[in-house]
Design an enzyme around this catalytic site. Structure first.
Site, PDB file in Angstrom:
ATOM      1  N   ASN A  23       0.804  -1.223   0.000  1.00  0.00           N
ATOM      2  CA  ASN A  23       0.000   0.000   0.000  1.00  0.00           C
ATOM      3  C   ASN A  23       0.838   1.273   0.000  1.00  0.00           C
ATOM      4  O   ASN A  23       0.300   2.372  -0.153  1.00  0.00           O
ATOM      5  CB  ASN A  23      -0.994  -0.015   1.169  1.00  0.00           C
ATOM      6  CG  ASN A  23      -2.112  -1.020   0.910  1.00  0.00           C
ATOM      7  OD1 ASN A  23      -2.236  -1.537  -0.205  1.00  0.00           O
ATOM      8  ND2 ASN A  23      -2.902  -1.308   1.924  1.00  0.00           N
ATOM      9  N   ARG A  94      -8.205  -1.419  -7.549  1.00  0.00           N
ATOM     10  CA  ARG A  94      -8.809  -0.126  -7.243  1.00  0.00           C
ATOM     11  C   ARG A  94      -7.795   0.989  -7.067  1.00  0.00           C
ATOM     12  O   ARG A  94      -8.096   2.160  -7.310  1.00  0.00           O
ATOM     13  CB  ARG A  94      -9.643  -0.237  -5.979  1.00  0.00           C
ATOM     14  CG  ARG A  94     -10.874  -1.087  -6.130  1.00  0.00           C
ATOM     15  CD  ARG A  94     -11.630  -1.029  -4.847  1.00  0.00           C
ATOM     16  NE  ARG A  94     -11.624   0.349  -4.380  1.00  0.00           N
ATOM     17  CZ  ARG A  94     -12.526   1.260  -4.693  1.00  0.00           C
ATOM     18  NH1 ARG A  94     -13.536   0.933  -5.433  1.00  0.00           N
ATOM     19  NH2 ARG A  94     -12.415   2.490  -4.240  1.00  0.00           N
ATOM     20  N   ASP A 307      -7.274  -3.945   7.620  1.00  0.00           N
ATOM     21  CA  ASP A 307      -6.536  -4.950   6.840  1.00  0.00           C
ATOM     22  C   ASP A 307      -5.957  -6.070   7.716  1.00  0.00           C
ATOM     23  O   ASP A 307      -5.359  -7.013   7.188  1.00  0.00           O
ATOM     24  CB  ASP A 307      -5.409  -4.282   6.032  1.00  0.00           C
ATOM     25  CG  ASP A 307      -5.942  -3.392   4.935  1.00  0.00           C
ATOM     26  OD1 ASP A 307      -7.156  -3.408   4.694  1.00  0.00           O
ATOM     27  OD2 ASP A 307      -5.140  -2.657   4.311  1.00  0.00           O
ATOM     28  N   ILE A 329     -14.864   0.226   8.922  1.00  0.00           N
ATOM     29  CA  ILE A 329     -14.349   0.878   7.699  1.00  0.00           C
ATOM     30  C   ILE A 329     -15.074   0.387   6.447  1.00  0.00           C
ATOM     31  O   ILE A 329     -15.486   1.186   5.611  1.00  0.00           O
ATOM     32  CB  ILE A 329     -12.821   0.632   7.547  1.00  0.00           C
ATOM     33  CG1 ILE A 329     -12.059   1.033   8.824  1.00  0.00           C
ATOM     34  CG2 ILE A 329     -12.273   1.379   6.323  1.00  0.00           C
ATOM     35  CD1 ILE A 329     -12.054   2.509   9.161  1.00  0.00           C
TER      36      ILE A 329
HETATM   37  C1  LIG Z   1      -4.313   0.313  -1.932  1.00  0.00           C
HETATM   38  C2  LIG Z   1      -4.571   0.744  -0.536  1.00  0.00           C
HETATM   39  O1  LIG Z   1      -3.821   1.496   0.075  1.00  0.00           O
HETATM   40  N1  LIG Z   1      -5.669   0.235   0.031  1.00  0.00           N
HETATM   41  C3  LIG Z   1      -5.961   0.556   1.413  1.00  0.00           C
HETATM   42  C4  LIG Z   1      -6.744   1.852   1.479  1.00  0.00           C
HETATM   43  O2  LIG Z   1      -7.914   1.696   0.667  1.00  0.00           O
HETATM   44  P1  LIG Z   1      -8.770   2.980   0.277  1.00  0.00           P
HETATM   45  O3  LIG Z   1      -7.862   4.107  -0.018  1.00  0.00           O
HETATM   46  O4  LIG Z   1      -9.726   2.547  -0.786  1.00  0.00           O
HETATM   47  O5  LIG Z   1      -9.548   3.228   1.635  1.00  0.00           O
HETATM   48  P2  LIG Z   1     -10.251   4.540   2.154  1.00  0.00           P
HETATM   49  O6  LIG Z   1      -9.592   4.964   3.420  1.00  0.00           O
HETATM   50  O7  LIG Z   1     -10.377   5.525   1.055  1.00  0.00           O
HETATM   51  O8  LIG Z   1     -11.724   3.994   2.473  1.00  0.00           O
HETATM   52  C5  LIG Z   1     -12.254   3.938   3.773  1.00  0.00           C
HETATM   53  C6  LIG Z   1     -13.769   4.039   3.708  1.00  0.00           C
HETATM   54  O9  LIG Z   1     -14.146   5.285   3.139  1.00  0.00           O
HETATM   55  C7  LIG Z   1     -15.044   5.112   2.074  1.00  0.00           C
HETATM   56  N2  LIG Z   1     -14.805   6.156   1.035  1.00  0.00           N
HETATM   57  C8  LIG Z   1     -13.551   6.367   0.572  1.00  0.00           C
HETATM   58  C9  LIG Z   1     -13.303   7.316  -0.397  1.00  0.00           C
HETATM   59  C10 LIG Z   1     -14.391   8.074  -0.891  1.00  0.00           C
HETATM   60  O10 LIG Z   1     -14.242   8.941  -1.751  1.00  0.00           O
HETATM   61  N3  LIG Z   1     -15.637   7.832  -0.399  1.00  0.00           N
HETATM   62  C11 LIG Z   1     -15.880   6.885   0.572  1.00  0.00           C
HETATM   63  O11 LIG Z   1     -17.023   6.703   0.999  1.00  0.00           O
HETATM   64  C12 LIG Z   1     -14.728   3.704   1.559  1.00  0.00           C
HETATM   65  O12 LIG Z   1     -15.807   3.155   0.842  1.00  0.00           O
HETATM   66  C13 LIG Z   1     -14.415   2.961   2.833  1.00  0.00           C
HETATM   67  O13 LIG Z   1     -15.625   2.522   3.417  1.00  0.00           O
HETATM   68  O14 LIG Z   1      -7.086   2.123   2.825  1.00  0.00           O
HETATM   69  C14 LIG Z   1      -7.947   1.120   3.424  1.00  0.00           C
HETATM   70  C15 LIG Z   1      -8.302   1.598   4.822  1.00  0.00           C
HETATM   71  O15 LIG Z   1      -7.186   1.612   5.635  1.00  0.00           O
HETATM   72  C16 LIG Z   1      -7.240  -0.230   3.412  1.00  0.00           C
HETATM   73  O16 LIG Z   1      -8.144  -1.210   3.852  1.00  0.00           O
HETATM   74  C17 LIG Z   1      -6.766  -0.586   2.014  1.00  0.00           C
HETATM   75  O17 LIG Z   1      -5.918  -1.712   2.076  1.00  0.00           O
HETATM   76  C1  LIG Z   2      -8.188  -3.869   0.834  1.00  0.00           C
HETATM   77  C2  LIG Z   2      -6.915  -3.976   0.456  1.00  0.00           C
HETATM   78  O1  LIG Z   2      -6.400  -3.527  -0.713  1.00  0.00           O
HETATM   79  P1  LIG Z   2      -7.117  -2.729  -1.909  1.00  0.00           P
HETATM   80  O2  LIG Z   2      -7.446  -1.367  -1.399  1.00  0.00           O
HETATM   81  O3  LIG Z   2      -6.065  -2.695  -2.959  1.00  0.00           O
HETATM   82  O4  LIG Z   2      -8.345  -3.514  -2.286  1.00  0.00           O
HETATM   83  C3  LIG Z   2      -5.895  -4.594   1.349  1.00  0.00           C
HETATM   84  O5  LIG Z   2      -4.697  -4.382   1.109  1.00  0.00           O
HETATM   85  O6  LIG Z   2      -6.286  -5.314   2.291  1.00  0.00           O
END
Ligand SMILES: CC(=O)N[C@H]1[C@@H](OP(=O)(O)OP(=O)(O)OC[C@H]2O[C@@H](n3ccc(=O)[nH]c3=O)[C@H](O)[C@@H]2O)O[C@H](CO)[C@@H](O)[C@@H]1O
Ligand SMILES: C=C(OP(=O)(O)O)C(=O)O
Length: 420
Positions: A23, A94, A307, A329
């Site tokens: 990540n 993603r 995670d 989350i």
């Molecule tokens: C590639 C990477 O680094 N992935 C990590 C990243 O995912 P990722 O960046 O997708 O996670 P986010 O912190 O953005 O998402 C957290 C929550 O916010 C929501 N949300 C997010 C953005 C948005 O515009 N709108 C919204 O509603 C998502 O649906 C989710 O329910 O952080 C997550 C939370 O620590 C980890 O589980 C993932 O492993």
């Molecule tokens: C949810 C994960 O990754 P990603 O955001 O790439 O789906 C993860 O690393 O556990």
């Protein structure tokens, strides 16, 4: 599709080298889009998601050179010839959405497929888009794509995130490095991987302060330069192998593991009866007594990471007493529960919480992986179970864990990959 066959019951003993963080590495590769010069990244994990990111960057026209010829270091950089991130790549991973901010900042336009949901939740990108609009981008959604343009360039602004989203923070942070003037990201995510990204961007000539504080202040610059950066160790891989030592009653050294990054994970391991100590090489994780039930709630960093939730669920399945795990989350991150129950675990899900009643032993069974961390929770259960566990759909695991069978077998696990 490959499968794993695991014959459980052996305590793990030995050393596991922790690789570079998925990540952090994915975002650091994207940062290569912000400069025409070479960004050299070392300690790159050899995992499928990194290969997918490499394909995406090549699709944008930039060079991605395998510096040592073994996938452990990449040099990214060059002219961008396409600002389109197509559906076939974005739907695989993603994190591809993170090219949006950098492409807009450097090329003033981007066409990126909407990522859609995945097994763990709907995962909208509204905060990414609203934040970029605040920086002056015009955004239209059409035919499943985000069409974004900023003909005059991006302009710094104060952005308050309604939730400390990791991805939104990273997208806006990278975009703001080349915006005119000052951007402030309030309620920014504080995950250590963002600190690693900030450190690299600053080496490239960005002017970012406030790393780790919840408010990032970015003074835009005209252009970024090349740099060299070593990707931080993967705290989730480290926590996962710590659970492997714990669930098997073993004693494992996690070379390169860092206590500081693991905060809440280490506190929870210790509460559950697993001892973690740090020395100059990394961490030592061992269990001498019985596992004890604990309550967990997932939260943004520095809270307990989502995670690591699935891996702890396996561990707590064989702990004495009851545990409660609350997932705050992602709305659908309990897909491993029915599979763990097929192996003899006693877990009931009520909305966003799961109650686990510890059992004496699990029994091996054919199980199916549904996502990356769920896959490893089933491996952990298999390592502790009596008999044979057959895990199918291993491709989920290969997205984010390097050489799982080699690392576990080196510590005495009986695990084999069957290629099909
Ligand atoms: C590639 C990477 O680094 N992935 C990590 C990243 O995912 P990722 O960046 O997708 O996670 P986010 O912190 O953005 O998402 C957290 C929550 O916010 C929501 N949300 C997010 C953005 C948005 O515009 N709108 C919204 O509603 C998502 O649906 C989710 O329910 O952080 C997550 C939370 O620590 C980890 O589980 C993932 O492993
Ligand atoms: C949810 C994960 O990754 P990603 O955001 O790439 O789906 C993860 O690393 O556990």
């Amino acid at each position: 599709m490959d499968r794993f066959i695991i014959r459980g019951g052996r305590p793990l003993r030995g050393e596991i080298v922790i690789g570079g963080a998925k990540n952090a590495g994915l975002k650091l590769m994207v940062a290569g889009l912000l400069t025409a010069e070479r960004l050299v990244l070392t300690n790159v994990p050899r995992i499928a998601d990194i290969a997918t990111m490499r394909d995406l960057l090549i699709q944008h026209g930039v060079a991605v050179e395998d510096v040592n010829g073994d996938g452990s270091a990449y040099a990214v950089g060059g002219e961008i010839t396409s600002t389109e991130a197509p559906y076939d790549i974005v739907s695989k991973m993603r994190a591809s959405i993170l090219v949006l901010g950098p492409l807009l900042a450097r090329c003033r336009e981007a066409r990126v497929s909407l990522p859609g949901g995945c097994a763990i939740g709907t995962r909208p990108v509204d905060m990414h888009l609203k934040g970029l609009e605040a920086l002056g981008a015009e955004i239209r959604l059409e035919n499943g794509y985000i069409n974004a343009r900023a003909p005059e360039g991006l302009i710094g602004e104060r952005i308050i995130l309604p939730f400390a989203s990791v991805g939104a923070t990273e997208n806006l942070l990278m975009a703001a490095t080349l915006a005119k003037g000052r951007t402030e990201i309030v309620n920014a995510a504080r995950e250590p991987e963002i600190g690693d990204l900030v450190a690299c961007l600053n080496k490239m000539g960005a002017r970012i302060s406030g790393s780790g504080s919840g408010t990032l202040v970015i003074d835009g610059v005209e252009a970024l330069q090349g740099a060299e950066h070593r990707i931080m160790p993967d705290r989730i891989e480290c926590g996962t192998y710590a659970c492997a030592a714990g669930i098997t009653g073993g004693d494992v050294r996690l070379v390169g593991g860092r206590l500081d990054d693991l905060g809440a994970v280490v506190r929870t391991l210790e509460e559950a009866g697993v001892e973690v100590t740090e020395d100059e090489k990394g961490l030592r994780v061992r269990r001498t007594g019985a596992l004890r039930g604990v309550d967990i709630m997932t939260e943004p960093y520095p809270g307990f990471p989502t995670d690591m939730q699935a891996q702890f669920m396996a561990l707590l399945s064989v702990a004495e007493g009851a545990s409660m795990v609350t997932e705050t989350i992602f709305e659908n991150r309990f897909m491993h529960v029915p599979e763990l129950n097929r192996m003899g675990a006693r877990i009931n899900v009520h909305g966003s919480s799961a109650i686990i009643r510890g059992v004496h032993a699990l029994s091996g069974a054919p199980v199916m992986a549904t996502d990356l961390r769920a896959s490893f929770s089933l491996i952990l259960a298999g390592l502790a179970a009596h008999g044979e566990t057959i895990l199918s759909r291993v491709y989920h695991l290969d997205r984010g864990y390097e050489a799982v069978e080699r690392k576990l077998a080196a510590c005495g696990a009986n695990i084999e990959r069957v290629r099909e």
